[in-house]
Design a protein around this motif. Structure first.
Motif, short mmCIF file in Angstrom:
data_model
loop_
_atom_site.label_atom_id
_atom_site.label_comp_id
_atom_site.label_asym_id
_atom_site.label_seq_id
_atom_site.Cartn_x
_atom_site.Cartn_y
_atom_site.Cartn_z
N MET B 1 0.79 -1.07 -0.04
CA MET B 1 -0.04 0.10 -0.15
C MET B 1 0.78 1.48 -0.09
SD MET B 1 -3.35 0.66 2.45
CE MET B 1 -3.58 -0.96 2.91
N SER B 2 0.61 1.97 -0.85
CA SER B 2 1.64 3.30 -0.96
C SER B 2 1.03 4.18 0.22
CB SER B 2 1.03 3.94 -2.21
OG SER B 2 -0.19 4.59 -2.03
N LYS B 3 2.00 5.20 0.54
CA LYS B 3 1.96 6.02 1.63
C LYS B 3 0.92 6.92 1.66
CE LYS B 3 4.29 9.00 4.88
NZ LYS B 3 4.70 10.27 4.58
N LYS B 4 0.54 7.20 0.42
CA LYS B 4 -0.76 8.23 0.20
C LYS B 4 -1.97 7.38 0.35
CE LYS B 4 -2.12 11.73 -3.07
NZ LYS B 4 -1.88 12.31 -4.47
N LYS B 6 -2.42 4.91 2.39
CA LYS B 6 -2.41 4.81 3.87
C LYS B 6 -2.85 6.02 4.54
CE LYS B 6 1.00 1.12 5.19
NZ LYS B 6 2.72 1.07 5.44
N MET B 7 -2.58 7.10 4.23
CA MET B 7 -2.79 8.22 4.74
C MET B 7 -4.68 8.43 4.37
SD MET B 7 -0.66 9.58 6.54
CE MET B 7 -1.04 11.39 6.80
#
Lengths: 403, 284
Positions: B1-4, B6-7
């Protein structure tokens, strides 16, 4: 570990309190002269018959649930009467369930009805307090037990006519009525009939006030009495909408009075609203509940010169009833309690604490109480017009308030 | 999962509780009462309750009366609060110190008590009148049981909070702006209309929203101080619901009040969004 400890201490507390309770029970009953031997035996014997509890005083008191609703003064009344009763009859314990007015009186009768329909007895409601409309409402569904002197000896003190009005389904334990309260400094000869009252209002513009009928019974009674003035006497027990056609004359009268009442047509909110005007001298005469007037005079909120009178035909008034759900399982204990409530002792509390009229006939009360109610505790009428009351309020709002 | 991503999930999770609360205590009741308000006497659904609202003489006068009270109260509250806040911001001295100490007091007095206080003060036999009488200065006009009473009560309830809001907006204006404007020769009125008013315009809008909603939905003061007819919508709603037992009409009335408020809420949100996009444009 901790949890175990808590359980143990809880258990021991429960045990200890149970012991104390039994102790209280038996020592309490020992004081009463009758059945002493039987009681102490019952206290130790385990096979005492449970259904003989009320008469044969088991050591463990019978506890029943008493639902009542009303203002704080009703709560205070029961907080005084119930401990006095429990002291006298240690074998019965009354569990008060107080529902502040306006929050759930309707659900209580709904609960009794729902429990009956679901075959669950009386829904743990063993005694209930309410007005005439609930008595009639429950009568249709056969909710209430028929009461008589065979079950409650002190009912012999009650006016038989009052009992007959509710087909012996309820105990009228106190009552109050709307009366005409006036400042005797300004009004020397108060009116005694409705017509005389209207003349007085027109002759003294701005000096009479009645409260918005949708916000309190005193103003409502004035309005209803005026509307039913020209109708046959039997109409006040009629809840069929066909009678509404005959209201016109009454409403025309109220409209006409509009310009003569306080502030050319100001109707304060709540029963207290007009009492405030009487207290500060803005008006000299108002319809008001007798118990509110008596209480506020005794507390000095209304001047000493405030007097009350009833008209002929009278304003609305009537008893508040205690009702026993037919399916309650603790009726014997309830009867014992009701018998106490209808005794002159408990009735004196009603008079002194609440300034209500006693539920038993005045002749059974001490002389000073009889004197204080002279001319006031009589002559009122019980209106039972059901949902027509809503329509009166509605029409009053559009015809009289917003004319 | 990319950081974006996740956020994004975290953001959604954080929003969920408040969204659920909003759903249960605001959105659902509104939907339910809207549905209730469409029920007619025979059990079907139509607009008869709303028709009654706008054709019945009594109801129409109630609506007009409510809007009248609300608009007058809003205007008066804003003028008085703005004057107070500006005075506290740009002046010094005894008077300012005392106003700062005292202006919050009405917030801490329960509304029923304040209302009875007003009756005692301004009633026909209240002490304002008694003092006037003693000084042979005639009599006050009728204030209690009249529209004036309700407006005075709304002023009492709304001025402190509005002053506080506007006060903080005015404090945020740097002195340097006012001073440099003065240096180039701007007059007092010019400074006010060119700088101060535009810079506090947003807060003013927030304040209007609060006052409007507070007054239009008020109950205690209009119930105890108002005339018997016309009534404010809150009082009328209570009467229709618990005295006349016309649940559907009360629901229609409630929904109409909600519409009035949401109309104002729309402008409020629109200006907030406009501000956000300006910010984003500046930052991005």
């Amino acid at each position: 570990m901790l949890r175990k400890k808590t359980t143990v201490s809880l258990l021991s507390t429960a045990l200890a309190s149970a012991l104390i309770l039994t102790g209280c029970g038996s020592s309490g009953t020992n004081e009463s002269s009758a059945n002493t031997a039987a009681n102490s035996a019952a206290g130790t014997a385990t096979n005492a018959s449970p259904n003989g509890a009320a008469t044969n005083a088991n050591a463990k008191p019978v506890e029943f649930n008493f639902y009542f609703t009303g203002s704080q003064n009703v709560k205070e009344l029961w907080d005084t009467i119930i401990p006095a009763f429990e002291k006298q009859s240690p074998d019965v314990k009354v569990n008060e369930v107080y529902i502040p007015s306006g929050t759930g009186a309707q659900p209580t009768i709904d609960r009794i009805l729902a429990a009956k329909q679901a075959g669950k007895g009386s829904g743990d409601i063993d005694l209930y307090e309410d007005g005439l409309s609930v008595v009639t409402q429950g009568q249709k569904d056969d909710l209430w037990e028929t009461l008589g002197t065979d079950k409650i000896a002190n009912l012999s003190n009650v006016d038989p006519q009052t009992m007959k009005d509710v087909s012996n389904l309820a105990v009228p334990y106190r009552s109050s009525a709307v009366v005409l309260a006036y400042n005797s400094d300004k009004v020397k000869t108060p009116p005694t009939t409705l017509d005389a009252l209207y003349d007085w209002i027109k002759g003294n513009p701005g000096k009479f006030a009645y409260n918005d009928p949708s916000t309190g019974g005193a103003g409502n009674s004035f309005v209803v009495t005026s509307i039913y003035k020209s109708l046959p006497e039997a109409a006040i027990h009629e809840s069929d909408p066909s009678i509404e056609k005959q209201w016109d004359q009454g409403f025309a009268l109220l409209k006409e009075l509009n310009k003569s009442v306080y502030g050319n047509g100001i109707y304060p909110k709540k029963n207290q609203g007009t009492l405030d005007l009487l207290a500060n001298g803005e008006v000299d005469m108002i319809p008001a509940w007798s118990d509110m007037v008596l209480e506020q005079v005794s507390k000095g909120l209304l001047p000493e010169t405030t007097k009350m009178t009833q008209l002929t035909p009278g304003f609305n008034g009537g008893p508040t009833y205690l009702l026993v759900p037919k399916l309650s399982e603790k009726k014997d204990a309830v009867y014992k309690f009701l018998n106490y409530v209808m005794s002159p002792d408990a009735q004196s509390v009603v008079v002194n604490k609440m300034h209500g009229f006693p539920g038993i006939e005045l002749s059974n009360m001490p002389q000073d109480i009889q004197d204080s109610f002279k001319g006031v505790a009589e002559g009122f009428r019980s209106f039972n017009i059901g949902e027509l009351g809503d329509d009166i309020n509605k029409r009053w709002q559009s015809d009289v308030a917003a004319q | 999962m990319s950081k974006k991503m996740k956020m994004g999930v975290l953001g959604l999770l954080l929003v969920t509780p408040s969204f659920l609360v909003l759903l249960v205590i605001v959105v659902l009741p509104i939907v339910l009462s809207f549905k209730e308000s469409l029920k007619n006497k025979s059990g079907g659904y139509d607009l008869s309750n709303y028709e009654y609202l706008f054709t019945d003489k009594l109801m129409r006068s109630n609506i007009i009366f409510t809007l009248e009270v609300t608009v007058i109260s809003c205007v008066l509250v804003l003028i008085i609060s703005y004057a107070l806040a500006a005075f506290m911001r740009f002046s010094q001295g005894m008077a300012v110190r005392w106003i700062k100490r005292l202006y919050m007091i009405p917030l801490f007095i329960p509304s029923v008590i304040a209302t009875y206080g007003l009756i005692q003060l301004l009633g026909n036999h209240g002490w304002a009148n008694r003092l006037l009488l003693a000084a042979h200065m005639g009599q006050l006009p009728r204030i209690i049981f009249d529209i004036k009473g309700i407006i005075i009560a709304s002023l009492w309830f709304n001025i402190p909070f509005t002053t506080m809001l506007l006060g903080s907006a005015l404090t945020a204006i740097p002195n340097s702006i006012v001073e440099s404007a003065k240096d180039v020769g701007a007059g007092r009125l010019q400074i006010f209309f060119r700088f101060i008013l535009p810079m506090t315009y947003k807060t003013l809008l927030v304040a209007v929203t609060f006052v409007f909603m507070g007054v239009i939905g008020s109950f205690t003061a209009p119930f105890l101080l108002g005339p018997n007819a016309p009534q404010m919508l809150g009082v009328s709603m209570e009467q229709v619901f618990s005295v006349f037992h016309e649940k559907e009409q009360a629901a229609a009335l409630a929904f109409f009040t909600f519409l009035l408020c949401s109309g104002l809420g729309y402008f409020y949100i629109r200006s907030m969004i406009a501000e956000e996009s300006v910010k984003n444009a500046l930052l991005g």
